[in-house]
Design a protein around this motif. Structure first.
Motif, PDB file in Angstrom:
ATOM      1  N   TYR A 176      41.140 -86.077  60.839  1.00 34.17           N
ATOM      2  CA  TYR A 176      40.856 -85.443  62.132  1.00 34.17           C
ATOM      3  C   TYR A 176      42.127 -84.892  62.778  1.00 34.17           C
ATOM      4  N   TYR A 177      43.267 -85.488  62.467  1.00 33.09           N
ATOM      5  CA  TYR A 177      44.550 -84.974  62.953  1.00 33.09           C
ATOM      6  C   TYR A 177      44.809 -83.587  62.360  1.00 33.09           C
ATOM      7  N   LYS A 178      44.486 -83.445  61.083  1.00 25.65           N
ATOM      8  CA  LYS A 178      44.671 -82.159  60.393  1.00 25.65           C
ATOM      9  C   LYS A 178      43.799 -81.078  61.038  1.00 25.65           C
ATOM     10  N   LEU A 179      42.560 -81.431  61.364  1.00 24.83           N
ATOM     11  CA  LEU A 179      41.653 -80.479  62.023  1.00 24.83           C
ATOM     12  C   LEU A 179      42.180 -80.075  63.396  1.00 24.83           C
ATOM     13  N   ALA A 180      42.628 -81.093  64.166  1.00 25.85           N
ATOM     14  CA  ALA A 180      43.117 -80.830  65.525  1.00 25.85           C
ATOM     15  C   ALA A 180      44.411 -80.015  65.509  1.00 25.85           C
ATOM     16  N   SER A 181      45.209 -80.158  64.447  1.00 21.17           N
ATOM     17  CA  SER A 181      46.490 -79.461  64.346  1.00 21.17           C
ATOM     18  C   SER A 181      46.343 -77.947  64.254  1.00 21.17           C
ATOM     19  N   LYS A 182      45.138 -77.494  63.938  1.00 24.13           N
ATOM     20  CA  LYS A 182      44.894 -76.049  63.868  1.00 24.13           C
ATOM     21  C   LYS A 182      44.939 -75.409  65.259  1.00 24.13           C
ATOM     22  N   ILE A 183      44.736 -76.252  66.293  1.00 25.15           N
ATOM     23  CA  ILE A 183      44.752 -75.764  67.672  1.00 25.15           C
ATOM     24  C   ILE A 183      46.144 -75.895  68.281  1.00 25.15           C
ATOM     25  N   GLY A 184      46.781 -77.006  68.010  1.00 26.08           N
ATOM     26  CA  GLY A 184      48.100 -77.285  68.577  1.00 26.08           C
ATOM     27  C   GLY A 184      48.551 -78.661  68.138  1.00 26.08           C
ATOM     28  N   LYS A 185      49.643 -79.154  68.693  1.00 19.83           N
ATOM     29  CA  LYS A 185      50.126 -80.496  68.325  1.00 19.83           C
ATOM     30  C   LYS A 185      49.271 -81.533  69.041  1.00 19.83           C
ATOM     31  N   PRO A 186      48.485 -82.322  68.282  1.00 19.35           N
ATOM     32  CA  PRO A 186      47.544 -83.248  68.924  1.00 19.35           C
ATOM     33  C   PRO A 186      48.204 -84.543  69.406  1.00 19.35           C
ATOM     34  N   ARG A 187      47.525 -85.180  70.326  1.00 21.55           N
ATOM     35  CA  ARG A 187      47.875 -86.550  70.722  1.00 21.55           C
ATOM     36  C   ARG A 187      46.802 -87.470  70.151  1.00 21.55           C
ATOM     37  N   VAL A 188      47.224 -88.522  69.456  1.00 18.42           N
ATOM     38  CA  VAL A 188      46.267 -89.497  68.908  1.00 18.42           C
ATOM     39  C   VAL A 188      46.133 -90.649  69.893  1.00 18.42           C
ATOM     40  N   LEU A 189      44.924 -90.853  70.372  1.00 18.42           N
ATOM     41  CA  LEU A 189      44.646 -91.972  71.277  1.00 18.42           C
ATOM     42  C   LEU A 189      43.817 -93.014  70.535  1.00 18.42           C
ATOM     43  N   PHE A 190      44.310 -94.230  70.506  1.00 17.26           N
ATOM     44  CA  PHE A 190      43.578 -95.338  69.898  1.00 17.26           C
ATOM     45  C   PHE A 190      42.910 -96.111  71.024  1.00 17.26           C
ATOM     46  N   SER A 191      41.588 -96.018  71.091  1.00 18.95           N
ATOM     47  CA  SER A 191      40.863 -96.635  72.204  1.00 18.95           C
ATOM     48  C   SER A 191      40.217 -97.952  71.786  1.00 18.95           C
ATOM     49  N   ALA A 192      40.442 -98.977  72.603  1.00 26.29           N
ATOM     50  CA  ALA A 192      39.870-100.303  72.346  1.00 26.29           C
ATOM     51  C   ALA A 192      39.092-100.751  73.576  1.00 26.29           C
ATOM     52  N   HIS A 193      38.150-101.649  73.363  1.00 29.18           N
ATOM     53  CA  HIS A 193      37.434-102.224  74.503  1.00 29.18           C
ATOM     54  C   HIS A 193      38.423-103.009  75.350  1.00 29.18           C
ATOM     55  N   SER A 194      38.383-102.785  76.655  1.00 28.05           N
ATOM     56  CA  SER A 194      39.320-103.481  77.533  1.00 28.05           C
ATOM     57  C   SER A 194      38.898-104.929  77.768  1.00 28.05           C
ATOM     58  N   LEU A 195      39.843-105.709  78.287  1.00 28.67           N
ATOM     59  CA  LEU A 195      39.584-107.101  78.680  1.00 28.67           C
ATOM     60  C   LEU A 195      40.280-107.361  80.011  1.00 28.67           C
ATOM     61  N   PRO A 196      39.727-108.241  80.829  1.00 31.55           N
ATOM     62  CA  PRO A 196      40.446-108.626  82.056  1.00 31.55           C
ATOM     63  C   PRO A 196      41.805-109.246  81.708  1.00 31.55           C
ATOM     64  N   ARG A 293      36.922 -86.629  67.581  1.00 30.93           N
ATOM     65  CA  ARG A 293      36.672 -88.069  67.580  1.00 30.93           C
ATOM     66  C   ARG A 293      36.538 -88.619  66.163  1.00 30.93           C
ATOM     67  N   VAL A 294      37.412 -89.549  65.845  1.00 29.91           N
ATOM     68  CA  VAL A 294      37.361 -90.230  64.555  1.00 29.91           C
ATOM     69  C   VAL A 294      36.142 -91.165  64.570  1.00 29.91           C
ATOM     70  N   PRO A 295      35.279 -91.108  63.554  1.00 33.60           N
ATOM     71  CA  PRO A 295      34.122 -92.012  63.552  1.00 33.60           C
ATOM     72  C   PRO A 295      34.534 -93.471  63.328  1.00 33.60           C
ATOM     73  N   THR A 296      33.671 -94.392  63.715  1.00 33.25           N
ATOM     74  CA  THR A 296      33.925 -95.807  63.410  1.00 33.25           C
ATOM     75  C   THR A 296      33.865 -95.999  61.889  1.00 33.25           C
ATOM     76  N   LEU A 297      34.431 -97.084  61.416  1.00 34.92           N
ATOM     77  CA  LEU A 297      34.527 -97.291  59.969  1.00 34.92           C
ATOM     78  C   LEU A 297      33.161 -97.439  59.305  1.00 34.92           C
ATOM     79  N   SER A 298      32.209 -98.026  60.010  1.00 33.88           N
ATOM     80  CA  SER A 298      30.820 -98.122  59.543  1.00 33.88           C
ATOM     81  C   SER A 298      30.745 -98.590  58.082  1.00 33.88           C
ATOM     82  N   THR A 299      30.269 -97.714  57.158  1.00 41.60           N
ATOM     83  CA  THR A 299      30.136 -98.125  55.749  1.00 41.60           C
ATOM     84  C   THR A 299      31.230 -97.496  54.873  1.00 41.60           C
ATOM     85  N   ASP A 300      32.346 -97.131  55.485  1.00 47.04           N
ATOM     86  CA  ASP A 300      33.496 -96.622  54.727  1.00 47.04           C
ATOM     87  C   ASP A 300      33.797 -97.566  53.557  1.00 47.04           C
TER      88      ASP A 300
END
Length: 320
Positions: A176-196, A293-300
């Motif tokens: 997905y980084y390669k795809l996004a790079s066609k537009i410009g220099k991408p930022r990779v955000l790693f999103s996790a469920h938050s916790l208090p 959006r990178v898909p979840t690993l699922s059945t990778d």
């Protein structure tokens, strides 16, 4: 030998009418809301009633129910096939959800009928948290005692740094980084469920394991001057949670006018927090065509191999 593998996941409502009881079960968990009864019971009743309509609207976007059970069934089928390849043992996978069907009480009865020589508890939470991993394990143990299920049991606590798990994430992110790079220099955000923050301050290792997972992926990506960050989503209530929020990071990327590659790093199955929160609510913040959006690993295949190897190798020890 017969071996039962118990796949733990969060669960999700299977209809709009199931939304309120699902929310009640979630907020009644003492690992989520640490209050004595009757206060926890009353608060869970109050929150589930108050949030019902908002949550129902979320599930209406994805067909009126959570897809997490179907997703987990696909993972269970793939894992069962992989584990039974050599034919030395008979492995049977049982899905056990924490806050909706199939509950531990139902699953323990099915496992008892199967009568395994060994049970392996395998949470679909790569990073350990008291709110997810421990909550599921404690709930299982309470129910196996209730039904007198006596069997040699192995607990897999985490796999946040497993080589195949890291490689699976790296491969998808790179694509997905390669795809996004066609537009410009991408930022990779790693999103996790938050916790208090209060839970982290009590010694919960979740945030540090998230950081280790991400650093291993970033290292393996081996992209020069990679622009990346960790962010946290799905905050509920007024207390302080892990930051920065995914929403604020999306706004920052929009202001910087750069494409975003978003990797859900703590989720391995698609559900409302990926399909609605990330792909509808947060996506709306980003400039059109700038969201990847990178898909979840699922059945990778590498992820299923990771899970299978964890079951085959019991040297895994808790990292708490």
């Amino acid at each position: 030998m017969k071996k039962a593998v118990i796949l733990f996941n969060l669960g999700g409502p299977d209809s709009l009418s199931a939304v309120r009881p699902f929310l009640f079960n979630l907020f009644y968990d003492k690992r989520i809301v640490n209050l004595p009864n009757p206060f926890r019971f009353l608060l869970a009743k109050f929150i589930s009633k108050r949030r019902e309509n908002t949550a129902q609207e979320i599930y209406e976007h994805i067909g009126g129910k959570s897809p997490i059970l179907e997703n987990t069934k696909a993972q269970a089928d793939a894992l069962e096939l992989k584990l039974n390849e050599d034919g030395n043992h008979v492995y049977k996978i049982f899905i056990c959800m924490r806050y909706w069907h199939p509950f531990a009480d139902e699953v323990v009865k099915s496992v008892k009928q199967f009568d395994p020589d060994e049970i392996i508890l395998l949470p679909l939470y790569p990073q350990y948290s008291t709110t997810t991993t421990l909550s599921s394990i404690e709930n299982w143990q309470k129910n196996d005692k209730k039904h007198s299920l006596e069997c040699n049991t192995t607990i897999i606590n985490n796999y946040y740094d497993n080589e195949d798990f890291i490689e699976a994430h790296t491969n998808l992110t790179a694509k997905y980084y390669k795809l996004a790079s066609k537009i410009g220099k991408p930022r990779v955000l790693f999103s996790a469920h938050s916790l208090p923050l209060s839970i982290i301050k009590k010694g919960d290792p979740y945030a540090s394991q998230i950081e280790k997972t991400v650093k291993l992926i970033v290292k393996k990506l081996n992209i020069e001057d990679l622009d990346w960050g960790i962010c946290y989503q799905s905050k509920v209530g007024p207390v302080k949670w892990l930051e920065p929020s995914t929403e604020s990071e999306f706004s920052r990327a929009k202001a910087d006018d750069i494409p975003v590659v978003l990797s859900p790093i703590s989720f391995v199955s698609e559900h409302s927090e990926t399909l609605v929160e990330l792909d509808i609510e947060y996506k709306a913040i980003i400039k059109d065509g700038y969201y990847f959006r990178v898909p979840t690993l699922s059945t990778d295949l590498l992820f299923i191999k990771c899970l299978a190897d964890l079951c085959l190798d019991h040297s895994q020890s808790p990292d708490l």
